[in-house]
Enzyme design. Sequence first.
Site, PDB file in Angstrom:
ATOM      1  N   SER B  42       0.728  -1.153  -0.050  1.00 41.40           N
ATOM      2  CA  SER B  42       0.004  -0.089  -0.050  1.00 41.40           C
ATOM      3  C   SER B  42       0.874   1.339  -0.064  1.00 41.40           C
ATOM      4  O   SER B  42       0.458   2.379  -0.281  1.00 41.40           O
ATOM      5  CB  SER B  42      -1.038   0.029   1.173  1.00 41.40           C
ATOM      6  N   GLU B  63       1.035  -0.096  14.917  1.00 40.69           N
ATOM      7  CA  GLU B  63       1.152   1.333  14.512  1.00 40.69           C
ATOM      8  C   GLU B  63       2.067   2.007  15.666  1.00 40.69           C
ATOM      9  O   GLU B  63       2.712   2.846  15.491  1.00 40.69           O
ATOM     10  CB  GLU B  63      -0.028   2.076  14.136  1.00 40.69           C
ATOM     11  N   PHE B  88      -4.617   4.869  10.350  1.00 38.50           N
ATOM     12  CA  PHE B  88      -4.021   4.362  11.484  1.00 38.50           C
ATOM     13  C   PHE B  88      -2.724   5.010  12.017  1.00 38.50           C
ATOM     14  O   PHE B  88      -2.836   4.993  13.217  1.00 38.50           O
ATOM     15  CB  PHE B  88      -3.984   2.799  11.046  1.00 38.50           C
ATOM     16  N   ARG B 172      -3.396   8.711  -2.727  1.00 37.05           N
ATOM     17  CA  ARG B 172      -3.724   7.621  -3.859  1.00 37.05           C
ATOM     18  C   ARG B 172      -4.748   8.331  -4.909  1.00 37.05           C
ATOM     19  O   ARG B 172      -5.015   7.707  -5.824  1.00 37.05           O
ATOM     20  CB  ARG B 172      -4.016   6.344  -3.379  1.00 37.05           C
TER      21      ARG B 172
END
Lengths: 280, 317
Positions: B42, B63, B88, B172
């Site tokens: 990602s 995270e 996150f 994105r």
Amino acid sequence: MTFPASAELRNDPVALIRDKALWIRRRSFQMVYEAQLGHPGGDFSAADVLATLYFGVLRHDPADPRNPARDRFVMSKGHCTGAFYAVLAAAGFFPEAQLNTYMQPLSLLNGHPNRNYLPGVETNTGPLGHGLPVSVGIAIAGQIDSADFRTFVLTGDGELQEGSNWEAALTAGHRKLENLTLIIDRNRLQQGARTEETASLDPLDDKWRAFGWHVEMVDGHDHRALYEVLSKSPKGRGKPLCVIANTFKGKGVSFMHDNVAWHHGVPNKDQYEQAMRELA
Amino acid sequence: MSAAAPAPAGWHDCRDTFSKTVEALAEADPRIVTVVSDSVGSSKLVNFRKRWPERMVNVGIAEQTVVAVGAGLANGGKIPFVSAAACFLTARAMEQIKADIAYTNVNVKLIGQSSGVAYGELGPTHHSIEDMAWLRLLNNLTLIVPSDPWETEQAIRAAAALDGPVFIRVSRMPVPDLPRCNARFEIGKAETLRDGNDLAIIANGVMVHRALAAAEALAADGIAARVINMSTVNPLDEATILEAAKTGAVVTVEEHSVRGGLGGAVAEVLATHDPVPMRILGFPGFLPTGSADWLLEHFHLNAAGIADAARQLLARK
């Protein structure tokens, strides 16, 4: 990298550590008494571990506190600044007189340590469960570079209730970080009650083994045992080291011993004087 | 992931720019490492992993640890790029960002991937439209919201060159190359992309090209709108904001909540120094189901919506 205590250590490392541990207890209690603030119970449970690290184990140079080759020490139980600041001063990171400003307005000696205020502090702690994950990152940097330095981190035991520790424990075990040593100040008391009455941690050694760590249990007030387990080279073990230091909150003063009231209790004049008589 | 309509030909996914730039930096500087939380694909870092497996630290889905390990790597002399989904990375690890990164003031670059509403239909758990509000309260932490590939590359390079903590949004959502003449990126300096003195539109990120389209529509009505790309949210370019106030009306546009983000930051400056009529365009909060494109259209975060808001605001001048 110099080792300021090496000459004395050659003679009798444990005697030096014992002497410094007593000094740390006395000086930190004076700081807490004068500030009427602090966490003296945890200062006393950690004093012997800190003295052992700074006067028997860590390779550091107070004149060059960010030397890339230094061993790192991260004080994850950042509330125990009485003992931490005292040992940093004793080791020569800043003048002892600065301890007199503990928690005074604009002092560099905040209730929790700040790297940007004081040499010798590696990362700002205070909220619990931060020291181990940061230490894992430091150890990974050393692993990538095949560097010689070791990374030590001291946590409380109640602090292990923070989930962030267990995320970091997974990564340390997975990456076989043998350059990383976690010391748990296992005094069995958190702020409000016993750990085992709050969110129990036992069997604590099994938990770390299950995460891929090598575990040693020691008397956290036995200077020789601490010195031996912490100074031994970790090379070739292929696992991070977890030292469970069994300690007592308030160790060294009769009325504070194993007494939860001294988590952040502060002494009155009579208590202070009695404690100083006992810490002799 | 998001079932958005196909992007117009020639538009870009800025994640590609991020990965190419980090690879170029890593070639030149061995201190550059990447830190991920199972976010290799990602983050478009598959090729980085192939080239430098020992310089990618994957801590798994964790995270708090990805951020803290970044802080530790910086302590050990590395320049870590910590890359994870913005939603996150910020919400889950907020205390690590506060204490380990910003307060300790370490040389870590946090990359909030697929920020804003890029994850569209996946819903508010996966939207990151609160990050600017949370992060801009933290001293020391530079915040950058690039608008296109050129600016993304500049921001990544400037972040690597800066000795201090930086958070960069990388979207994105496809964006076009913005028209620029004499382009020069500097952290903390806004960029005026179009001149005009009837009002000013201050935007960042994926909203900048929409703001330019709105200005074009307004020009057809004889309204000259200045368009300012405020890609650095912290430190804020107050001088450019106060210059904008001289037009007498300011519209802010961001892919973020209307509370506490770019609009809030601009409003603080204007309210303190030069109150002029203002509109803050963004999202109202938790959003209904819809693709990223649909959400932008639905909440009028498009050229027509921005132009309408500008016309309404001009009536209050």
